[in-house]
Design a protein around this motif. Structure first.
Motif, short mmCIF file in Angstrom:
data_model
loop_
_atom_site.label_atom_id
_atom_site.label_comp_id
_atom_site.label_asym_id
_atom_site.label_seq_id
_atom_site.Cartn_x
_atom_site.Cartn_y
_atom_site.Cartn_z
N ALA A 50 0.93 -0.98 0.12
CA ALA A 50 0.00 0.08 -0.02
C ALA A 50 0.88 1.29 0.01
O ALA A 50 0.35 2.19 -0.62
CB ALA A 50 -0.80 0.08 1.30
N GLY A 51 2.10 1.19 0.58
CA GLY A 51 2.95 2.48 0.81
C GLY A 51 3.30 2.58 -0.53
O GLY A 51 4.01 3.89 -0.95
N LEU A 52 3.47 2.00 -1.72
CA LEU A 52 3.83 2.36 -3.06
C LEU A 52 2.77 2.82 -3.85
O LEU A 52 2.71 3.15 -5.05
CB LEU A 52 4.32 0.91 -3.76
N LEU A 53 1.31 2.97 -3.35
CA LEU A 53 0.29 3.45 -4.06
C LEU A 53 0.05 4.73 -4.03
O LEU A 53 0.16 5.41 -2.92
CB LEU A 53 -0.98 2.50 -3.86
N ARG A 54 -0.52 5.39 -5.24
CA ARG A 54 -0.97 6.92 -4.99
C ARG A 54 -2.25 7.12 -5.74
O ARG A 54 -2.76 5.99 -6.34
CB ARG A 54 0.03 7.70 -5.91
N ASP A 55 -2.83 8.04 -5.47
CA ASP A 55 -4.37 8.38 -5.99
C ASP A 55 -4.44 8.21 -7.42
O ASP A 55 -3.27 8.65 -8.29
CB ASP A 55 -4.37 10.09 -5.66
N GLY A 56 -5.39 7.49 -7.71
CA GLY A 56 -5.44 6.99 -9.23
C GLY A 56 -4.94 5.79 -9.58
O GLY A 56 -5.23 5.23 -11.00
N ASP A 57 -4.07 5.04 -8.77
CA ASP A 57 -3.48 3.80 -9.25
C ASP A 57 -4.62 2.60 -9.06
O ASP A 57 -5.51 2.85 -8.36
CB ASP A 57 -2.44 3.53 -8.08
N LEU A 58 -4.15 1.75 -9.89
CA LEU A 58 -4.77 0.63 -10.35
C LEU A 58 -4.05 -0.60 -10.00
O LEU A 58 -2.99 -0.86 -10.18
CB LEU A 58 -5.39 0.55 -11.69
#
Ligand code: ADP
Ligand code: MG
Length: 150
Positions: free
Chosen positions: A22-30
């Motif tokens: 989850a720490g790698l994820l940003r707004d808009g990611d799939l």
């Protein structure tokens, strides 16, 4: 694309891995999550959703294709396409409420969408390894901060 493969020996470990990713994820990611029934896809998504700030219980969508949860700053979408024969025969806009800006989206059974989905930030593949063991392969941004922001 960086690929990382780990083995977990129980649901807790799979949740923890989800939390880490989850720490790698940003707004808009799939994030696409593949694997047989019971391989731990929803378990991993649960761990990721928790880490993103979701406090509601994260359960498998049954009466709709997905759930949307409020998290810290974004919404977290959890879509399960298992029962979908193929998106081209369904309404493509079915997915619009779940994907795109303002959300971080996890999609189980992405193959059911027959290529209708955008390029994922992460592609996660789980497989049974006997008993409570699962092999989890992560392709994409794992461990590569530059790639994670591209
Ligand atoms: P899926 O969404 O892939 O169908 P779920 O996450 O809903 O799978 O279910 C996985 C099941 O397997 C749960 O009952 C979970 O407790 C169990 N389990 C046992 N070992 C593991 C593991 N190492 N990782 C994830 N789930 C596990
Ligand atoms: Mg599931």
């Amino acid at each position: 694309m960086a690929t990382r493969s780990v083995e977990t020996s129980g649901p807790q470990e799979t949740e923890s891995l989800g939390g880490e990713l989850a720490g790698l994820l940003r707004d808009g990611d799939l994030v696409l999550v593949r694997g047989e029934l019971g391989s731990g896809k929803t378990t991993l998504v649960r761990g990721a959703a928790r880490a993103l700030g979701v406090t509601d219980p994260v359960t498998s969508p049954t009466f709709s294709i997905g759930h949307r949860y409020r998290a810290s700053g974004v919404a977290v979408s959890h879509v399960d396409l298992y029962r979908l024969a193929g998106l081209e025969r369904e309404e493509p806009e079915l997915l619009e409420d779940y994907l795109g800006p303002g959300r971080i989206a996890f999609v189980e059974w992405p193959g059911r969408a027959h290529g209708e989905l955008a390029k994922p930030r992460l592609l996660i593949t789980l497989s049974h390894r006997g008993g409570d063991r699962r092999r989890i392969e992560v392709q994409g941004a794992a461990g590569d901060a530059t790639e994670a922001r591209r």
